[in-house]
Design a protein around this motif. Structure first.
Motif, PDB file in Angstrom:
ATOM      1  N   SER B  39       0.363  -9.391   4.935  1.00  0.00           N
ATOM      2  CA  SER B  39      -0.566  -8.293   4.719  1.00  0.00           C
ATOM      3  C   SER B  39       0.000  -6.964   5.176  1.00  0.00           C
ATOM      4  O   SER B  39       0.384  -6.795   6.326  1.00  0.00           O
ATOM      5  N   GLY B  41      -2.114  -4.608   4.617  1.00  0.00           N
ATOM      6  CA  GLY B  41      -3.433  -4.003   4.403  1.00  0.00           C
ATOM      7  C   GLY B  41      -4.201  -3.776   5.684  1.00  0.00           C
ATOM      8  O   GLY B  41      -5.404  -3.539   5.665  1.00  0.00           O
ATOM      9  N   ILE B  42      -3.501  -3.843   6.805  1.00  0.00           N
ATOM     10  CA  ILE B  42      -4.223  -3.831   8.080  1.00  0.00           C
ATOM     11  C   ILE B  42      -4.142  -2.457   8.746  1.00  0.00           C
ATOM     12  O   ILE B  42      -3.070  -2.016   9.143  1.00  0.00           O
ATOM     13  N   ALA B 352      -0.585  -8.532   0.441  1.00  0.00           N
ATOM     14  CA  ALA B 352      -1.841  -7.783   0.367  1.00  0.00           C
ATOM     15  C   ALA B 352      -1.600  -6.309   0.678  1.00  0.00           C
ATOM     16  O   ALA B 352      -0.992  -5.975   1.688  1.00  0.00           O
ATOM     17  N   VAL B 353      -2.050  -5.440  -0.236  1.00  0.00           N
ATOM     18  CA  VAL B 353      -2.070  -3.999   0.011  1.00  0.00           C
ATOM     19  C   VAL B 353      -3.481  -3.537  -0.369  1.00  0.00           C
ATOM     20  O   VAL B 353      -4.223  -4.284  -1.005  1.00  0.00           O
ATOM     21  N   VAL B 354      -3.867  -2.337   0.016  1.00  0.00           N
ATOM     22  CA  VAL B 354      -5.224  -1.900  -0.295  1.00  0.00           C
ATOM     23  C   VAL B 354      -5.183  -0.941  -1.488  1.00  0.00           C
ATOM     24  O   VAL B 354      -4.431   0.030  -1.477  1.00  0.00           O
TER      25      VAL B 354
END
Ligand SMILES: Cc1ncc(COP(=O)(O)O)c(C=O)c1O
Lengths: 164, 398
Positions: B39, B41-42, B352-354
């Motif tokens: 991730s 995305g954090i 995971a990316v946002v």
């Protein structure tokens, strides 16, 4: 960044992880790979970087006995502690050695294959040297931390996978 | 009996019902169904809170420092905060009446809005931005007015866009630099320009500077330190990001006494005070936390250099952030929107990316990647992103 501060950053990166690839070092510092490689060579040539070793756990010491030895010595008129220290540091059993402040003068880390081997090194090689006044031997039982690395890593707390 | 059987009465307030749930909720659910995801995305530090701060927390517990504190917060902490504000942000505040300790910057944002906004007042805020701004404004029965920012201006607010958005009802200008999600920052010149705008239109500035101490290049004083600005600025900051203390939930607001007094009333009735042990930890962070903070900052800076170069090498244009721990590369060349990009990247490569659209309409065409992740994770994630981009570019050309 000028060469001096780049070198400082490179040393810091390598002290944290000596296996950091040159490419990564270059990218971290926004310089070319060639320049990074040159600077590392220069640091080695100037003996700022003297070598690279691995941080290992006790498992890697199978069949070895390690001890810290404190040594009180008689300093000499012109050279102080250096002459005796250099002489002692030549023994291959001595892994690391520092001049320290406090009750003793030199602090040695010794490695041998058995208790007897270390004990006889202390008795037959160290304690009888001219200028050595006293020794105290501490066998190492368990390692908890070395070079900033905690050997029993904390369990990692799982973060949320997405946080806005 | 009424005839409303088919349509049961809603108990939810009229201004709450239409609030969007976070735009990435279903994406988040999707991420959670997979267990080998890397991730990026954090939005919180990957460092654990420095040990001396954790140790001080335990010491506070041992001493039984577990009761309520003053509503405004422990005076020792407020004094330390005001000292930092003077030394680092260039503004002098009085710890007795110009500082309030809150439950994160989140609470500070909420109570400052409630303290200053009347129903119908307009608040200018810039997108892409942190997800809570517009809802927080709407929860005060006020009107969020978005001003877009763009990659070509490094996501810095431009005067002409502000002038187009301002109306006689505008009361507040809400700023967040260094910015989540873009990593944009303001030069001193930018701050002067925005201060002039605020004075010209007689606006209150709420400046969320939670990433200020994660600034990589030259730092300048806070906008609150510029001439005539202290009396019209509320400065928000906290410990979550720069000291890796997100779970402690501790932040603060600095402003002139009438505003702090109004915020205090809301805080007093809704929160009473921030956690005492978190306050003890925050005090330790300010007293002895400079070396670990600088170490984390130096590491983030190097990771930023690496990840920006990798994105540009892959062909996803990425501008060099001035602060925070986010990069905001453009994905326009991929021919898909940011949600589609994020979903495919997750499903095909387990990264995971946002999606940029989560941070406002003008975030579309970008994704947010956090480099608050280990170098190994960043390396592996970038390898996978590179394969992903190459594959899709290739099939796009067919
Ligand atoms: C811009 C911005 N403001 C505020 C917050 C909330 O911070 P806190 O943990 O202090 O409530 C965040 C957290 O991600 C943020 O990015």
């Amino acid at each position: 960044m000028d060469n001096a501060s780049l070198k400082k950053s490179i040393v810091a990166i390598l002290r944290k992880n000596a296996r950091t690839p040159v490419k990564e070092i270059a990218e971290r510092l926004s310089i070319t790979e060639d320049r990074a490689a040159e600077l590392i060579k220069a640091l080695e040539a100037e003996q700022v970087i003297m070598g690279y070793t691995a941080i290992v756990s006790d498992a890697a010491y199978e069949g070895e006995v390690r001890a810290i030895i404190e040594v009180a010595v008689q300093p000499e008129r012109d050279t102080g502690f250096d002459t005796i220290a250099e002489k002692l540091s030549k023994f291959p059993e001595v892994q690391s050695m520092y001049l320290v402040s406090g009750q003793y003068d030199l602090r040695l880390e010794i490695v041998g294959h058995s208790l007897q081997e270390v004990a006889s090194f202390v008795a037959a090689k160290l304690a009888c040297q001219d200028g050595v006044k006293a020794t105290a031997t501490y066998f190492l039982l368990k390692k908890y931390k070395e070079a900033g690395v905690q050997l029993n890593k904390d369990e990692k707390y799982e973060r949320l996978k997405i946080v806005p | 009996m009424s005839a409303s059987k088919s349509c049961p009465k809603s108990w939810v307030a009229r201004h709450i019902a239409p609030l969007p749930k976070s735009g990435i909720r279903d994406f988040f659910e999707l991420v959670n169904t997979m267990d080998d995801v890397i991730s990026l995305g954090i939005g919180e530090p990957d460092f654990v809170t420095p040990w001396h701060i954790r140790e001080a927390t335990m010491y506070a517990l041992n001493r039984g420092f577990t009761s309520y504190t003053s509503n405004l917060g422990d005076i020792r902490l407020r004094k330390a905060i005001c000292r930092v504000a003077e030394e680092k942000f260039g503004v002098t505040y009085h710890p007795e009446n110009e500082c309030i300790v809150t439950v994160g910057v989140s609470e500070a944002l909420d109570i400052v809005m409630r303290a200053v906004l009347n129903p119908g007042d307009e608040v200018l805020y810039h997108e892409p931005c942190y997800v809570s701004y517009a809802p927080t404004i709407a929860m005060c029965h006020a009107v969020p007015v978005v001003v877009q920012t763009h990659a070509e201006y490094a996501f810095v607010l431009q005067d002409e866009d502000l002038e187009k958005a301002v109306t006689p009802r505008t009361r507040v200008l809400l700023l967040n630099y260094p910015n989540n999600p873009t990593g944009a920052g303001l030069s001193l010149e930018d701050k002067r320009r925005l201060a002039d705008f605020a004075v010209r239109h007689d606006l209150l500035v709420i400046s969320d500077e939670i990433y200020e101490e994660l600034t990589y290049g030259e730092r300048s004083v806070s906008i609150a330190a510029l001439p005539g600005m202290k009396e019209r600025t509320v400065l928000l900051n906290g410990f979550s990001k720069s000291y890796a203390m997100t779970g402690y939930r501790i932040g603060y607001a600095l402003a002139e006494p009438p505003i702090i007094d109004a915020m205090m009333k809301i805080h007093q009735y809704s929160m009473l005070c921030a956690s005492s042990i978190a306050q003890a930890a925050a005090l330790e962070a300010l007293q002895n936390g400079e070396p670990p903070r600088c170490e984390m900052l130096a590491e983030y800076k190097q990771r930023r250099n690496v990840i920006v170069k990798r994105f540009n090498d892959v062909g996803l244009t990425c501008f060099m952030p001035r602060g925070a721990f986010y990069v905001f590369p453009s994905i326009q060349c991929m021919g898909m929107d940011s949600m589609a990009f994020a979903k495919s990247l997750l499903q095909e490569q387990h990264v995971a990316v946002v999606p940029g659209s989560a941070f406002g309409r003008c975030g579309e065409g970008h994704v947010r990647c956090s480099y608050a992740a280990s170098m190994e994770e960043i390396e592996e994630a970038m390898r996978r992103i590179s394969s992903f981009v190459q594959y899709h570019m290739a099939i796009g050309k067919l």
